[in-house]
Design an enzyme around this catalytic site. Structure first.
Site, mmCIF file in Angstrom:
data_model
loop_
_atom_site.group_PDB
_atom_site.id
_atom_site.type_symbol
_atom_site.label_atom_id
_atom_site.label_comp_id
_atom_site.label_asym_id
_atom_site.label_seq_id
_atom_site.Cartn_x
_atom_site.Cartn_y
_atom_site.Cartn_z
ATOM 1 N N HIS A 103 0.842 -1.209 0.000
ATOM 2 C CA HIS A 103 0.000 0.000 0.000
ATOM 3 C C HIS A 103 0.871 1.250 0.000
ATOM 4 O O HIS A 103 1.930 1.292 0.619
ATOM 5 C CB HIS A 103 -0.991 -0.002 1.163
ATOM 6 C CG HIS A 103 -0.388 0.071 2.538
ATOM 7 N ND1 HIS A 103 -0.038 1.259 3.130
ATOM 8 C CD2 HIS A 103 -0.091 -0.888 3.440
ATOM 9 C CE1 HIS A 103 0.441 1.021 4.337
ATOM 10 N NE2 HIS A 103 0.434 -0.276 4.558
ATOM 11 N N ASP A 105 -0.457 4.358 0.751
ATOM 12 C CA ASP A 105 -0.934 5.372 1.701
ATOM 13 C C ASP A 105 -0.188 5.257 3.030
ATOM 14 O O ASP A 105 0.189 4.178 3.455
ATOM 15 C CB ASP A 105 -2.461 5.276 1.918
ATOM 16 C CG ASP A 105 -2.953 3.889 2.305
ATOM 17 O OD1 ASP A 105 -2.412 2.891 1.783
ATOM 18 O OD2 ASP A 105 -3.864 3.785 3.145
ATOM 19 N N GLU A 170 -5.320 1.357 2.333
ATOM 20 C CA GLU A 170 -5.090 0.251 3.266
ATOM 21 C C GLU A 170 -5.289 0.685 4.697
ATOM 22 O O GLU A 170 -5.713 -0.090 5.539
ATOM 23 C CB GLU A 170 -3.677 -0.314 3.068
ATOM 24 C CG GLU A 170 -3.436 -1.649 3.781
ATOM 25 C CD GLU A 170 -3.013 -1.522 5.241
ATOM 26 O OE1 GLU A 170 -3.095 -2.521 5.967
ATOM 27 O OE2 GLU A 170 -2.618 -0.425 5.674
ATOM 28 N N GLU A 171 -4.960 1.941 4.984
ATOM 29 C CA GLU A 171 -4.966 2.415 6.371
ATOM 30 C C GLU A 171 -6.347 2.828 6.874
ATOM 31 O O GLU A 171 -6.482 3.238 8.018
ATOM 32 C CB GLU A 171 -4.003 3.611 6.522
ATOM 33 C CG GLU A 171 -2.545 3.279 6.225
ATOM 34 C CD GLU A 171 -1.850 2.490 7.340
ATOM 35 O OE1 GLU A 171 -2.550 2.092 8.298
ATOM 36 O OE2 GLU A 171 -0.639 2.265 7.236
HETATM 37 ZN ZN ZN Z 1 0.858 -1.082 6.462
#
Ligand code: ZN
Length: 430
Positions: A103, A105, A170-171
């Site tokens: 990811h 982000d 993802e976060e």
């Molecule tokens: Zn991560």
């Protein structure tokens, strides 16, 4: 694998490691927090194209994914939520296909004054690279790319299709990885180099995000007794949530994969806002909560319990009794995922291939880890029947100040990844 070939791959990673470090430093300079990922994605796309991969770049459309299992309601707009997937097409297709996921982000850096040096000016000190996102998980994105570069430097490419993914979200939701599934990217296994210190993640918790809206009754503070303070009303509600958290963490409630973990399910009040004026009793307060769930824990039942706990606590408050808290579930609505429970031949083979590669590089057996966080692995594992191996470098203070990643660990993970690809996909001459 022949010892000679293994040594060649290993030293190819070494030869390219200065470039890999430089790449990681460049990538870490992009402040790719949610909504600001585009420049970092441009950089990824350019690097992937320059290597001759076919690059697919698209903006996520919520309407494409909102009906899919694993979707999480979105916070804010998706105008700038752009995914990148590069494809290596094998000529021979004799091996197993692979997704190399990471990811782009990063989480907000917090007060800059608390960093020793600016978070987006990466620096190396005593073998560690510092910077927001250096560990979580731009080192992983670098490792995915340079593992393939090292194979190429040896004159080989994978003998099966490989998809190199750089995803957003993802976060906060995981919708970036979900959008890759929806777009048709499937493989026999996935590798996600999240920074868990060269251990294999065999279980991850689920995560729920929710927001609690409280109303108050505004008055001049001189007559505060006749008003109702929405900010202070939040305190007993938060306390009640923490009591629920303790119940969920009781030994008898623990999932077997977490039996040895002291406190697997953490509840965090991550944000709070409220009020308009120091001398007015605040009429509103909003706070955001994250709580973990066990794999297999009923999500709906958990939500119902959260609502009941908040409503029960609100009944103790004269004003809230008749003005119930508003509770919205948005952001992560993630289920847990246990790779260790995947007993399919593909999963067993993928794990043992990684074990062998890890042992060949480090000389140690591969440790297994139950983590108290979530990763995008759940999408592959739960919704695409694809075993997802989370295995990446050692990092510290991810989500904190002075985040850092150990460069020698990045080197080993890149070498392990290159060997893993060579074994899993097989190799064909370029
Ligand atoms: Zn991560």
């Amino acid at each position: 694998m022949e010892e000679k070939q293994q040594a060649n791959i290993q030293s190819a990673v070494d030869d390219l490691f200065d470039d890999e470090t430089m790449f990681l430093s460049e990538l870490t300079k992009f402040p790719s927090t949610r909504g600001q990922e585009q420049c970092a994605q441009d950089f990824m796309a350019a690097e992937l194209s320059a290597r001759g991969y076919e690059v697919d770049r698209w903006q996520i459309d919520i309407d494409d994914i909102r009906h899919l299992p694993g979707f999480s309601p979105v916070i804010g707009k998706y105008d700038d939520a752009v995914n990148i997937v590069a494809t290596h097409k094998s000529r021979t297709n004799t091996g197993h296909t692979l997704i190399l996921n990471g990811h782009i982000d990063v989480v907000p850096e917090g007060p800059l004054g608390m960093w020793d040096t600016p978070p987006y000016e990466p620096r190396i000190d005593d073998g560690w690279m510092y910077g927001r996102g250096a560990g979580d998980m731009k080192a992983g994105l670098a490792s995915n790319l340079f593992a393939l570069d090292a194979l190429r430097a040896c004159g080989f490419s994978p003998a099966a299709d490989v998809f190199i993914q750089s995803v957003v979200e993802e976060e906060c939701t995981g919708n970036g990885a979900l959008a890759c599934l929806q777009r048709g990217y499937k493989a026999d296994a996935a590798l996600i180099p999240e920074p868990f210190a060269e251990s294999l993640v065999t279980a991850q918790v689920g995560v729920l995000w929710f927001q609690v809206h409280l109303k108050g009754l505004p008055t001049h503070v001189a007559y505060a007794g006749s008003g109702s303070n929405a900010i202070e009303a939040a305190m007993p509600l938060i306390k009640a949530l923490h009591k629920m958290e303790e119940r969920w963490n009781a030994d008898e409630k623990k999932h077997p994969q977490y039996a040895h973990v002291h406190h697997p399910l953490n509840l965090n009040v991550g944000k709070i806002e409220g009020g308009d004026w120091t001398s007015s009793v605040p009429a509103w307060c909003v706070f955001d909560v994250r709580v973990g769930l066990y794999p297999g824990q009923d999500k709906l039942a958990a939500k119902t319990e959260i609502e009941a706990v908040l409503n029960e606590a609100a009944r103790e408050n004269d004003f809230l009794r008749n003005n119930k808290p508003g509770i919205t579930f948005q952001g992560f609505q993630a289920e847990g995922y246990v790779l260790a429970e995947d007993t399919s031949p593909t999963a067993i083979r993928a794990i043992s291939t990684l074990e062998n590669a890890h042992e060949a590089i480090t000389g140690n057996t591969l440790d297994r880890l139950s983590i108290t966080a979530t990763t995008d692995a759940r999408f592959f594992g739960l919704y695409a029947d694809t075993p997802a191996l989370v295995y990446g470098p050692r990092a510290e203070d991810i989500h904190g100040f002075n985040e850092r990643v150990e460069l020698e660990s990045v080197r080993r993970v890149t070498q392990t990844t290159a060997l893993f690809i060579a074994q899993w996909c097989g190799l064909e001459p370029i």
